[in-house]
Write an enzyme that holds these catalytic residues in place. Structure first.
Site, PDB file in Angstrom:
ATOM      1  N   TYR D  51     -27.155  14.429   2.333  1.00 36.05           N
ATOM      2  CA  TYR D  51     -28.020  15.546   2.406  1.00 36.05           C
ATOM      3  C   TYR D  51     -29.588  15.193   1.124  1.00 36.05           C
ATOM      4  O   TYR D  51     -29.290  14.798  -0.021  1.00 36.05           O
ATOM      5  CB  TYR D  51     -27.171  16.992   1.986  1.00 36.05           C
ATOM      6  CG  TYR D  51     -26.672  16.979   3.431  1.00 36.05           C
ATOM      7  CD1 TYR D  51     -25.615  16.704   3.170  1.00 36.05           C
ATOM      8  CD2 TYR D  51     -27.119  18.023   4.262  1.00 36.05           C
ATOM      9  CE1 TYR D  51     -24.113  17.437   4.193  1.00 36.05           C
ATOM     10  CE2 TYR D  51     -25.476  17.989   5.262  1.00 36.05           C
ATOM     11  CZ  TYR D  51     -24.743  17.992   5.821  1.00 36.05           C
ATOM     12  OH  TYR D  51     -23.756  18.613   6.546  1.00 36.05           O
ATOM     13  N   GLU D  52     -30.619  15.685   1.568  1.00 40.18           N
ATOM     14  CA  GLU D  52     -31.458  15.221   0.586  1.00 40.18           C
ATOM     15  C   GLU D  52     -31.332  15.635  -0.441  1.00 40.18           C
ATOM     16  O   GLU D  52     -32.042  15.897  -1.374  1.00 40.18           O
ATOM     17  CB  GLU D  52     -32.980  15.189   1.512  1.00 40.18           C
ATOM     18  CG  GLU D  52     -33.156  16.812   2.368  1.00 40.18           C
ATOM     19  CD  GLU D  52     -34.664  16.932   2.966  1.00 40.18           C
ATOM     20  OE1 GLU D  52     -34.668  16.131   3.457  1.00 40.18           O
ATOM     21  OE2 GLU D  52     -34.798  18.079   3.127  1.00 40.18           O
TER      22      GLU D  52
END
Lengths: 258, 269, 269, 258
Positions: D51-52
């Site tokens: 996930y960023e």
């Protein structure tokens, strides 16, 4: 009556005294590390020592042999990667004092740790720059510790590994650098500072028992002595005690390793 | 990722002529792997390392290297690397091409390699003579301020070899303490070999932000306890500072060096 | 570094017209500090934040902002930031100038600010329309490969405000979990204010490589337990996802928003 | 006899099936996250989800509402800074699949999440690009999940937030991009892939019970159906069970928070 001490102790104690409690120092191995840790163990208990291995706020029990001994990490506030050390902490302008040694140091405070002789066919190949080229330009100011002899204290370094004030003393200004560069040179004979105008290193104080002639003979250029030339205060008993304890602990630790 | 013996890993992943980075900034230097490279007689390597240290002094003295890319070539806290000097000053056992940088440049160049960039942009080398001797130090202009910045090519080794504390049984690797440029060197490389002190069931990183390299960034993991000696593995054993001092003597003389290598490297593994 | 109350810290370190970064990537968003900025009626701020989130929706709705520099302006997992949209679409309560980037660009721009560089160089924005609308997206040419790379100006806030788990009594700060761009945002800024869940005797970082900001990088530390709510503090309390859902309703309507602010922000502190 | 299922379940299950066990996915919130976690809980247990927010190898118990919920960090192999996420992991070319949603998607797979209408005077101001502009160019390939209607599936996006194949389908080639861009679009009506030559999105399979006409009506350009048009296999009972369990756990967790 002061205790007897060595020229090297005189040098390290004098360097340590130049450090302030709120300094953030980028520390090189050897005499710089001795001086920084002596300062920490005497008048500057809160000084922040950063080694280029990424240990921030190291408080080593013994002097490290390398820039990355385990004790530095174990006692540090935090340990960051080497890219981060150079990018955020050094280049980011977070360091007040950089402490450097030199194989050659010239009248304008330029440092050579790369080669004696020609770069392509060196007479002596030295280790090279390591962190020093950028330490020299990004720390607020630079203190240099160097033993004083004609081989080291030269008119003109064979190679500028780390910029002092440049070939003519005015290079930092031309490059637009905001940092001060070498403001203090501590040798085993004397203390030097750059002339406020020319940036040529001048003797501001001589260590006890050292003569002006001896400094002159050991220096590779026609060295200037400040009119208000002082005698460097000798080490105190307390300073010597802390320094010798530190070195004894260090010796025991490194010889015992294996 | 595959688990291999040291012999297999070096045979499979290090080829003659490769650009090889064996990183570890004072800490976790992959000596065991370096010795295996020497034993397998790899040749014409371009060795990349910020601080060549004893590991590259040995590789250079053993004739594995064609070129060295480095930023500080000393025996830390002791003095010279005599095999490195002998190669540069006298061409023994073979001439050694050098590409010299500063630490700031090499650290940025590894980070650029890990970032898929062709070059690293930083502020460096101001007023130094190295810029006249290394054509890989160039400049770019900031498109906002017009300032001149330094640039060096990204480092992208064919293979990076590092040593770490632990791998788990899936091959995820934990590095703790002085982490140097190892993560960057692995992520910048085409292939990566990691030797570890031990393989464990659970990596149990001490913090959610511990430095962990996922198995899928690594080609081979090798269990090699003590593999960083005479450098050290934080939490396992200390740096053998006395050996670094001894090396000064061992390495000064070509014959003594060769004898030491015969006894301590070639006769093992 | 000084320990201050929240009121003192904001009064002393956030000035009208400042470029202010309040960072925290979903985690550790400094809501308590944001509310204090609103209560003190700061004006004409340039607000910088990758994800404006509810904190900037509130600051924008309360009329504190002149300009927003951002890369993703939504209510995470929920939908729109209605106060942000009302400002951009209808100029309420005041017109809002925007400077829009991608996450990659903003993250690199903070890192460049922390690194003392004038710009960040990366690969980004390929084929996108944003380059036509943001004059701060430019290019540089790699001096080795000739490739065209992207550049954005370094972010250098006047003041960065973050929330963290702990400070020790000397003011050293520990951040754990999703660490976002907080370290970079603090090191890029001229001044830094940190609110923390608690002040402790011993920071006790769980790893030698834990993310710690030394006291000398920070101007003021404020003890503000719960200061990240409705975002969260890893190890202290979870994200209040239900409030993020509720905010969608609260913020849709100007009056309901103003009533909520009166009850929950202006009447406190 | 298959169990009844919703169009959204059909879409998520189809998306999940496209993922392989050795994929490294950059995961967006919403349907992409549902699909990735469904894959992880069914046929791809070793898939790596990034996930960023910097959580690498996250294995969340419930679906995160935001890109940075605590559960992502708690279950991750490691959590790195956001600059590192984008520099070393995304830009460094370490991600095989990027999963994106879209407010508008056009015939060449270009994505708009920035504005409806004019940029300076938008009719609707959308959240913007976030990580997507670089996800679109640095992941090995891109899967897009999007509900299928004329408002979203447009001939030409108002704004290219994230590059698909460009305005004429050939932009990636011109820019010298090595990555594939959108190779797969999953809607609640059908599955689309770019034409091998023109890169225009074409329907390769239609979900059970959906007619060709319905797809045509819901699409903002004159959409092509592949000659070998297939029917998408419906969700299995096992897939539906895992997905519904996951969503039930998620619902309970998020409504219960506070």
């Amino acid at each position: 009556m002061a205790e007897p001490y060595t020229a090297s102790e005189m040098m390290v104690v004098t360097a340590a005294r130049a450090l302030r409690n709120d300094d953030v120092c980028f520390v090189g191995i050897g005499a710089p590390s001795e001086a920084c840790n002596l300062a920490r163990l005497t008048h500057a208990p809160d000084i922040t020592l950063i080694y280029e291995s990424g240990t921030i706020g190291a408080k080593p029990e013994v002097l490290p042999l390398s820039i990355g001994d385990g004790d530095l990490c174990r006692t540090a506030l935090t340990t960051v990667s080497v890219p981060e050390t150079f990018q955020y902490w050094l280049q980011g302008g977070r360091i007040s004092v950089g402490f450097l040694g030199a194989a050659q140091l010239d009248r304008f405070g330029n440092i050579n740790t790369t080669v004696i002789g020609d770069y392509a066919r060196p007479k002596v190949r030295l280790p090279g720059g390591g962190g020093a080229p950028e330490i020299a330009t990004f720390c607020g100011e630079i203190y240099v510790i160097v033993p004083h002899d004609r081989r080291r204290m030269v008119d003109r370094v064979d190679f500028i590994t780390s910029l002092g004030h440049g070939r003519d003393g005015q290079e930092r200004h031309r490059l637009g650098l905001q940092t001060k560069g070498p403001t203090l040179v501590i040798t085993d004979l004397c203390v030097m500072r750059p002339n406020p105008t020319t940036n040529e290193l001048e003797v501001v104080s001589i260590h006890p028992g050292v003569t002006v002639d001896r400094v002159r003979e050991a220096t590779g250029w026609e060295v200037t002595f400040r009119p208000d030339l002082d005698t460097t205060p000798p080490p105190t008993t307390a300073e010597l005690e802390v320094l010798r304890d530190l070195k004894a602990r260090t010796e025991a630790a490194h010889r015992g390793g294996g | 990722m595959e688990f291999l013996s040291l012999k297999e890993a070096i045979a499979e992943y290090v080829e003659d002529g490769d650009v090889v980075a064996m990183e570890g900034f004072t800490h976790l230097i992959p000596f065991a792997a370096g010795h295996e490279v020497i034993r397998q007689g790899k040749r014409n390597l371009t060795l990349v390392r910020m601080t060549p240290d004893l590991i590259y002094d040995q590789l250079i003295g053993a004739g594995c290297a064609r070129k060295l890319v480095f930023s500080w070539g000393g025996n830390p806290g002791v003095g010279s690397l005599h095999r490195f000097r002998d190669a540069v000053e006298n061409g023994w056992p073979a001439p050694l091409e050098i590409e010299e940088h500063s630490h700031a440049a090499m650290a940025a160049a590894y980070a650029a390699g890990a970032s898929g960039l062709p070059c690293a942009v930083f502020r460096g080398y101001a007023g130094t003579d190295l810029v006249d001797h290394n054509p890989n130090i160039r400049t770019v202009e900031c498109p906002f301020t017009g300032e001149t910045l330094s640039a060096v090519p990204a480092l992208k080794p064919d293979v990076t070899v590092i040593h770490a504390q632990k791998a788990d049984r899936r091959g995820n690797v934990l590095i703790e303490g002085i982490v140097g440029v190892q993560k960057e060197a692995v992520l910048a490389a085409r292939k990566a070999v990691v030797t570890v002190e031990e393989v464990v069931d659970d990596l149990a990183p001490s913090s959610p932000n511990s430095v962990v390299l996922p198995a899928w960034t690594i080609d081979a993991v090798v269990e090699a306890p003590g593999g960083a000696w005479p450098s050290y593995a934080y939490g396992y054993y200390d740096r053998d500072n006395s050996f670094y001092l001894e090396w000064d003597e061992i390495s000064r003389d070509r014959e003594r060096f060769s004898a030491w290598m015969a006894d301590h490297v070639f006769s093992h593994g």
